[in-house]
Design an enzyme around this catalytic site. Sequence first.
Site, PDB file in Angstrom:
ATOM      1  N   SER A  68       0.811  -1.226   0.000  1.00 51.80           N
ATOM      2  CA  SER A  68       0.000   0.000   0.000  1.00 51.80           C
ATOM      3  C   SER A  68       0.842   1.272   0.000  1.00 51.80           C
ATOM      4  O   SER A  68       0.297   2.365   0.150  1.00 51.80           O
ATOM      5  CB  SER A  68      -0.890   0.033   1.244  1.00 51.80           C
ATOM      6  OG  SER A  68      -1.774  -1.042   1.246  1.00 51.80           O
ATOM      7  N   HIS A 130       2.606  -4.426   9.840  1.00 53.76           N
ATOM      8  CA  HIS A 130       1.409  -4.699   9.033  1.00 53.76           C
ATOM      9  C   HIS A 130       0.304  -5.295   9.918  1.00 53.76           C
ATOM     10  O   HIS A 130      -0.728  -5.732   9.416  1.00 53.76           O
ATOM     11  CB  HIS A 130       1.710  -5.727   7.941  1.00 53.76           C
ATOM     12  CG  HIS A 130       2.604  -5.253   6.834  1.00 53.76           C
ATOM     13  ND1 HIS A 130       2.453  -4.051   6.197  1.00 53.76           N
ATOM     14  CD2 HIS A 130       3.650  -5.873   6.210  1.00 53.76           C
ATOM     15  CE1 HIS A 130       3.382  -3.947   5.241  1.00 53.76           C
ATOM     16  NE2 HIS A 130       4.107  -5.024   5.234  1.00 53.76           N
TER      17      HIS A 130
HETATM   18  P1  A3P Z   1       3.274  -0.787  -7.521  1.00 53.79           P
HETATM   19  O1  A3P Z   1       3.557  -2.242  -7.477  1.00 53.79           O
HETATM   20  O2  A3P Z   1       1.835  -0.487  -7.846  1.00 53.79           O
HETATM   21  O3  A3P Z   1       4.197  -0.015  -8.380  1.00 53.79           O
HETATM   22  P2  A3P Z   1       5.005  -1.353  -0.236  1.00 53.79           P
HETATM   23  O4  A3P Z   1       6.049  -0.311  -0.032  1.00 53.79           O
HETATM   24  O5  A3P Z   1       3.893  -1.288   0.760  1.00 53.79           O
HETATM   25  O6  A3P Z   1       5.600  -2.696  -0.389  1.00 53.79           O
HETATM   26  O7  A3P Z   1       4.256  -0.986  -1.584  1.00 53.79           O
HETATM   27  C1  A3P Z   1       4.913  -1.099  -2.824  1.00 53.79           C
HETATM   28  C2  A3P Z   1       4.173  -0.225  -3.808  1.00 53.79           C
HETATM   29  O8  A3P Z   1       4.493   1.142  -3.549  1.00 53.79           O
HETATM   30  C3  A3P Z   1       4.623  -0.507  -5.228  1.00 53.79           C
HETATM   31  O9  A3P Z   1       3.486  -0.202  -6.030  1.00 53.79           O
HETATM   32  C4  A3P Z   1       5.744   0.489  -5.390  1.00 53.79           C
HETATM   33  O10 A3P Z   1       6.083   0.769  -6.715  1.00 53.79           O
HETATM   34  C5  A3P Z   1       5.147   1.697  -4.693  1.00 53.79           C
HETATM   35  N1  A3P Z   1       6.164   2.664  -4.230  1.00 53.79           N
HETATM   36  C6  A3P Z   1       7.387   2.397  -3.726  1.00 53.79           C
HETATM   37  N2  A3P Z   1       8.027   3.540  -3.434  1.00 53.79           N
HETATM   38  C7  A3P Z   1       7.206   4.554  -3.756  1.00 53.79           C
HETATM   39  C8  A3P Z   1       7.318   5.971  -3.705  1.00 53.79           C
HETATM   40  N3  A3P Z   1       8.432   6.552  -3.265  1.00 53.79           N
HETATM   41  N4  A3P Z   1       6.267   6.702  -4.126  1.00 53.79           N
HETATM   42  C9  A3P Z   1       5.148   6.102  -4.583  1.00 53.79           C
HETATM   43  N5  A3P Z   1       4.976   4.777  -4.671  1.00 53.79           N
HETATM   44  C10 A3P Z   1       5.997   3.991  -4.260  1.00 53.79           C
END
Ligand code: A3P
Length: 318
Positions: A68, A130
């Site tokens: 998320s 989480h």
């Molecule tokens: P997507 O797979 O849709 O690209 P988490 O950090 O909870 O594991 O979530 C990963 C999701 O957040 C991935 O989404 C990732 O690309 C996105 N994400 C990671 N760093 C980010 C940032 N700095 N800004 C926005 N989204 C980011």
Amino acid sequence: LQEEVEELKGEGKHLLPSLPRGVGWICNHLYQYQGFWYTARKLLGAINCQGHFKAQDTDLLLVTNPKSGTTWLKAIAFAIVNRKRYSFSHHPLLTTNPHELVPFLEIKLYVDDHVPDLATFTSPRLFSTHLPYLSLPDSVKHSKCKVVFLCRDPKDTFISLWHFTSKLRTSGQEPISLEEAFHRFCRGVSLYGPFWDHVLGYWNESQERPDRVCFFKYEEMKEQPAVHIRRLAKFLGYPFSPEEEEEGTVEEIFRLCSFDTLSNLDVNKNGKMESGEEYRTFFRRGVVGDWVNYLTPEMVDEFNRITDQKLGGSGLTF
Ligand code: A3P
């Protein structure tokens, strides 16, 4: 099953055989505990954390559903809280992955039966988890520590989780089709699922105790980052001064923590966690609405139906 459990460490181990069991996305099994699904190792970490973590009133706890935007939230909160300690040109975020700077409780600090010495953490201590609200350690619920919850549209969360899981499955494992993953996610049998119950627990708490639990949405942060960085800073107790506003500190934080900056850093392109996951798997596209490229209209209807059924009347919408 015996083998899967035997290798693990943790006081809660004896519980595992009696818990409802489902098929895992990466590991063989997921276990249902207090209404939510975990891998065995994460569950034992959660039970260990419930038993031993003592929250302090000054602690700050970042909570998300997997995929998320955890990595993003960690970076922003770390940058806000530590902005007097580091210059933006020599910032720890430029050389260290956000998951190392803001460790997970049940996945890192309390995993494998560790009981960490948290005395070395400088105040305010920044942690992440989480865990669903219901399963937070009692000391978190009874202290004045602040809880930030970031959620994301379930459709994008699901697509992100499916990609992440596909990358982490070993070459010997059959891929999980999108359809199969969709059914599991909708039934709630996904890591820390059911997604909707997880989100609702924090949403309700944020409505009842807004001074303790602050609720953010990935999509809103993407749309108006400065507004939400200010809101987060204020909630955490680190509001921006007029001088900082003048100097563009909010924009500096946004730039430093942006997908483009973080995903292009050497550490995040080439480094990995102690547990083996490469940091780059946490950066995929970082956009809103990528689900349109994957979900059929029937899947979207089903997502909407579950969202209405589970969240209807709560005031929370996606
Ligand atoms: P997507 O797979 O849709 O690209 P988490 O950090 O909870 O594991 O979530 C990963 C999701 O957040 C991935 O989404 C990732 O690309 C996105 N994400 C990671 N760093 C980010 C940032 N700095 N800004 C926005 N989204 C980011």
